[in-house]
Design an enzyme around this catalytic site. Structure first.
Site, PDB file in Angstrom:
ATOM      1  CE  LYS A  15      10.386   5.810  -9.709  1.00 32.57           C
ATOM      2  NZ  LYS A  15       9.415   4.871  -9.085  1.00 32.57           N
ATOM      3  NE  ARG A  91       4.144  11.130 -11.730  1.00 37.13           N
ATOM      4  CZ  ARG A  91       4.564  10.253 -10.843  1.00 37.13           C
ATOM      5  NH1 ARG A  91       4.360   8.974 -11.041  1.00 37.13           N
ATOM      6  NH2 ARG A  91       5.180  10.641  -9.748  1.00 37.13           N
ATOM      7  NE  ARG A 130       7.327   3.159   2.829  1.00 35.00           N
ATOM      8  CZ  ARG A 130       7.384   3.851   1.692  1.00 35.00           C
ATOM      9  NH1 ARG A 130       8.527   4.064   1.104  1.00 35.00           N
ATOM     10  NH2 ARG A 130       6.285   4.333   1.159  1.00 35.00           N
ATOM     11  NE  ARG A 163       4.022   6.679   4.949  1.00 36.30           N
ATOM     12  CZ  ARG A 163       5.015   7.232   4.261  1.00 36.30           C
ATOM     13  NH1 ARG A 163       5.391   8.456   4.533  1.00 36.30           N
ATOM     14  NH2 ARG A 163       5.622   6.579   3.305  1.00 36.30           N
ATOM     15  NE  ARG A 174       1.559   4.159  -3.661  1.00 33.25           N
ATOM     16  CZ  ARG A 174       2.548   4.071  -2.770  1.00 33.25           C
ATOM     17  NH1 ARG A 174       2.362   3.449  -1.625  1.00 33.25           N
ATOM     18  NH2 ARG A 174       3.724   4.588  -3.021  1.00 33.25           N
TER      19      ARG A 174
END
Ligand SMILES: [Zn+2]
Length: 220
Positions: A15, A91, A130, A163, A174
């Site tokens: 996004k 949200r 990542r 991470r 998530r």
């Protein structure tokens, strides 16, 4: 070009990347609530910022009315005369309702709520690839933005790390939380005929073209 856009989609949908590109092309500002909150808690003399910082430090969720206040303040700034691309807000349905009322009061309305659809497996693949340099903080992606040498930072030559946020289990969690929380907001915009679905797996350039099409088409 002018548009009032809401971007919806799972973590890892891209996004922020799309919003930045659209901003470069159209001048419509990218408003990331994550960025606003990071900024606001850094300011010393901001009453609202102080309040929010206290809540965050207690590990609590910032209540809707404070989030709304922050967003309202940001959307009242001059650059938003061209519209906005909201990323990270609304949200909840209550926030969506607030946004609509706020725009109503200025005789404006949402152009479109764009949902970037990316399947869980793709999100997992993207986010678990990542890596970050522990020394300079530069972010890489072993699939889409790999370092020149295998898992070493181009600048610092130190080994890149993953991470905790990008570990598979966390990413799947998530994604699940995103689905549960966002479903009512998606429904809200669908019921108003404002929801536009864009396949988030077709590559950045294609996604950006689709969004530009939506802006042009909705603006008429
Ligand atoms: Zn580095």
């Amino acid at each position: 070009m002018m548009a009032y856009l809401v971007f919806l989609g799972p973590p890892g949908a891209g996004k922020g990347t799309y919003a930045k590109r659209i901003q470069e092309i159209t001048g419509i500002p990218h408003i990331s609530t994550g960025d606003i909150f990071r900024e606001i808690v850094k300011k010393e003399n901001d009453e609202l910022g102080k309040k929010i910082k206290e809540i965050m430090e207690r590990g609590e969720l910032v209540p809707d009315e404070l989030v709304n206040e922050v967003v309202k303040r940001r959307l009242s700034e001059k650059d938003c005369e061209k519209g906005f691309i909201l990323d990270g807000y609304p949200r909840t349905v209550a926030q969506a309702q607030f946004l609509e009322d706020f725009l109503d009061s200025q005789e404006k309305k949402i152009t479109a709520a764009i949902l970037f659809e990316v399947p869980e497996e793709v999100v997992v693949q993207r986010l678990t690839s990542r890596r970050i340099c522990p020394k300079c903080g530069r972010i890489y992606n072993l699939l889409s933005l790999p370092p020149k040498e295998d898992e070493l930072c181009d600048d610092c030559k130190v080994k890149l790390i993953q991470r905790d946020d990008d570990k598979e289990e966390t990413v799947r969690h998530r994604y699940k939380v995103y689905l549960e929380k966002t479903e009512p907001v998606i429904e809200y915009y669908e019921n108003k005929g404002l929801l536009k679905r864009v396949d988030g797996t077709i590559g950045i350039d294609n996604v950006v073209s689709k969004v530009l099409e939506i802006i042009r088409w909705s603006g008429k």
